[in-house]
Scaffold this active site. Structure first.
Site, short mmCIF file in Angstrom:
data_model
loop_
_atom_site.label_atom_id
_atom_site.label_comp_id
_atom_site.label_asym_id
_atom_site.label_seq_id
_atom_site.Cartn_x
_atom_site.Cartn_y
_atom_site.Cartn_z
N CYS A 40 30.15 30.25 35.73
CA CYS A 40 30.96 29.29 34.99
C CYS A 40 30.64 29.44 33.51
CB CYS A 40 30.65 27.86 35.42
SG CYS A 40 31.01 27.51 37.16
N TYR A 47 28.28 43.08 33.77
CA TYR A 47 29.70 42.76 33.92
C TYR A 47 30.13 41.41 33.37
CZ TYR A 47 33.95 41.06 36.06
OH TYR A 47 35.18 40.48 36.25
N ASP A 72 32.89 53.12 36.35
CA ASP A 72 33.06 51.71 36.60
C ASP A 72 31.76 50.98 36.25
OD1 ASP A 72 34.35 49.41 37.34
OD2 ASP A 72 34.95 50.14 39.31
N ASP A 73 31.86 49.67 35.98
CA ASP A 73 30.63 48.92 35.67
C ASP A 73 29.80 48.70 36.94
OD1 ASP A 73 31.51 46.28 36.90
OD2 ASP A 73 33.04 46.51 35.37
#
Length: 503
Positions: free
Chosen positions: A2, A256, A364-365
């Protein structure tokens, strides 16, 4: 995961909090909420949806006052479809408290029972954030009964909260008529920082980009276990409230979750991703001869810094081969229709000229479920690539996350109980290269020697709070939020700051 923000000012804060939540939108798209205070009265609006959809002019006009807080939610436990679980949460005693929380309590179920039987407090939702608020409220009430509220009373309450709750938590709590209390778990798993505006406005937020993007100066991160109280006149008080704090933030923030223009715990997220690209280059060279690679292509968005550094280290061209559609909307379900799963091809489109006749290295991460990676590899082949290699800037995700990231259960993880070769065969690439765990940690920690380690549990299975058992993981998985295709598309490729394999 969040995003949270709190503001104490001498001017109206509704627009400022709204702007801050827009800068945190990448951390949560399920729901949003703002609460403000004027004359000891709270004004709140919260609902499911993106920030721009939740708040209309009429809502903003009703959010009166010079202090307040907000949250964007990406649920990992509880009921994803209940607006009652959108934050902030409120209790009227003691004083009147509203709270926003980023993280996940690993002992929420036991605490809920404890609150009912011993503290005589009622929890009305399945949210662990409501549990946390009631634990905090109970401890503040015990320490201040019949006495004026002092910062030291709040710090004593937070010290007791640290002893009762387990897991990850960055918290901002507004106390009616007094000010803003913020604190972070003893490991600093989830981020929280503090800044100041030229007019004296004080702001707390999940990421430094919020401070900078709203014209505030980043002062510092809230330390693990520390509590900070900001009075309504802007005075700042702080105290360490944990017995044995350690700075061990979530490594996935750097991989990420966070925006690349943020600085967390003294580490530039962008620099961390560049460093991960450099260490990944060594793994690539040991697996695929650079002479077999014609171009390095990132999978948008957060893998770009790693891919750029990797290409430079290999001496190979960096190319953009995928274009992300930022405006993929929801799938509408009409009567009589079955649910239609969104394809990656709706979210990404290839630039065929960058693939035709070439051996390409896709970066890609991270790779989570593997289904998106599989489809992207096939898209590259369909565009004419001769060979498709895939490199992940993060190690294999083999374990579920219990600290507030929407990570699938073990059986949904493509790397769970599989070798790299088995994963490669499932994804369908010609070679699969993963980052190693220790080089990843070293690449990130290089920017701040004060880091004592990381929570890297989804990669190494080590749960740093020391209280997580197999049964706990099973219970958390059972409570994990699921989604449906007729709801808004919040998969990682659909997000403003997303890349990676979230589906």
């Amino acid at each position: 995961m969040c995003g949270i923000v709190g503001v104490v000012s001498q001017s109206p804060v509704n627009q400022l909090i709204y702007d801050a939540l827009l800068l945190l939108q990448h951390r949560g798209q399920d729901a949003a909420g703002i609460v403000t205070q004027q004359d000891r009265k709270f004004f709140m609006h919260k609902a499911k949806g993106m920030v721009k959809d939740v708040f209309r002019t009429r809502n903003m006009r009703s959010l009166l006052g010079n202090s307040g807080l907000g949250q964007v939610r990406y649920p990992t436990a509880g009921n994803a479809f209940s607006e009652e679980e959108a934050q902030p949460f409120y209790v009227n005693a003691p004083f009147g408290l509203v709270l926003v929380h980023n993280g996940n309590l690993t002992n929420a179920k036991a605490l809920k029972a404890e609150l009912f039987h011993h503290d005589h407090r009622h929890i009305n939702t399945e949210s662990d954030s409501e549990v946390l608020l009631n634990v905090l409220a109970h401890e503040i009430e015990l320490g201040t009964r019949g006495l004026p509220l002092q910062p030291q009373d709040l710090f004593a309450a937070v010290a007791k909260v640290h002893k009762r709750i387990k897991g990850s938590y960055a918290v901002i709590c507004h106390i009616a008529g007094h000010g803003m209390l913020a604190f972070r778990d003893p490991f600093g798993i989830r981020p929280l920082c503090m800044g100041k505006g030229a007019d004296g406005t004080r702001m707390l937020a999940s990421e430094s980009v919020v401070l900078e993007g709203t014209g505030h100066l980043l002062e510092r991160d809230i330390a693990p276990g520390e509590a900070v109280f900001i009075s309504l006149d802007g005075q700042v008080y702080s105290q360490q409230c944990a017995e044995n704090p350690k700075l061990m933030p979530c490594v996935f923030e750097y991989v990420y979750l966070a925006r690349p223009d943020s600085v967390m715990d003294g580490v530039s997220v962008y620099q961390a991703r560049l460093n991960m690209g450099a260490t990944l280059a060594k793994r690539v060279i040991s697996t695929v001869p650079p002479t077999d690679i014609d171009a390095v292509i990132p999978i948008p968005e957060s893998s770009r810094p790693s891919a750029q550094q990797l290409a430079q280290m290999l001496g190979k061209p960096y190319r953009e081969g995928f274009v992300k559609n930022r405006y993929v909307g929801r799938t509408f379900i009409m009567p009589g229709q079955s649910v239609r799963k969104k394809s990656v091809r709706q979210k990404l489109n290839v630039i065929a000229s960058e693939f035709k006749g070439r051996n390409v290295l896709l970066v890609d991460d991270s790779i989570v479920r593997g289904t998106t990676s599989k489809e992207i590899v096939q898209m590259a082949r369909d565009a004419g690539a001769r060979k498709v290699y895939l490199a992940s800037a993060a190690p294999p995700v083999r374990y579920p996350n219990v600290y507030g990231i929407d990570m699938p259960t073990s059986n949904e993880l493509v790397a769970y109980n599989r070798s790299v070769e088995e994963i490669r065969a499932i994804i369908g690439c010609d070679a699969l290269i993963y980052q190693d765990v220790e080089p990843m940690k070293q690449a990130i920690a290089a920017a701040n020697p004060k880091l004592q380690g990381f929570d890297a549990s989804c990669f190494d299975g080590v749960y740093i709070t020391g209280d997580v058992t197999v049964d706990d993981i099973a219970a958390l998985n059972a409570a994990r939020v699921g989604g449906s295709e007729d709801d808004a598309d919040t998969s990682r490729l659909a997000l403003p700051n997303a890349g990676g394999d979230g589906a």
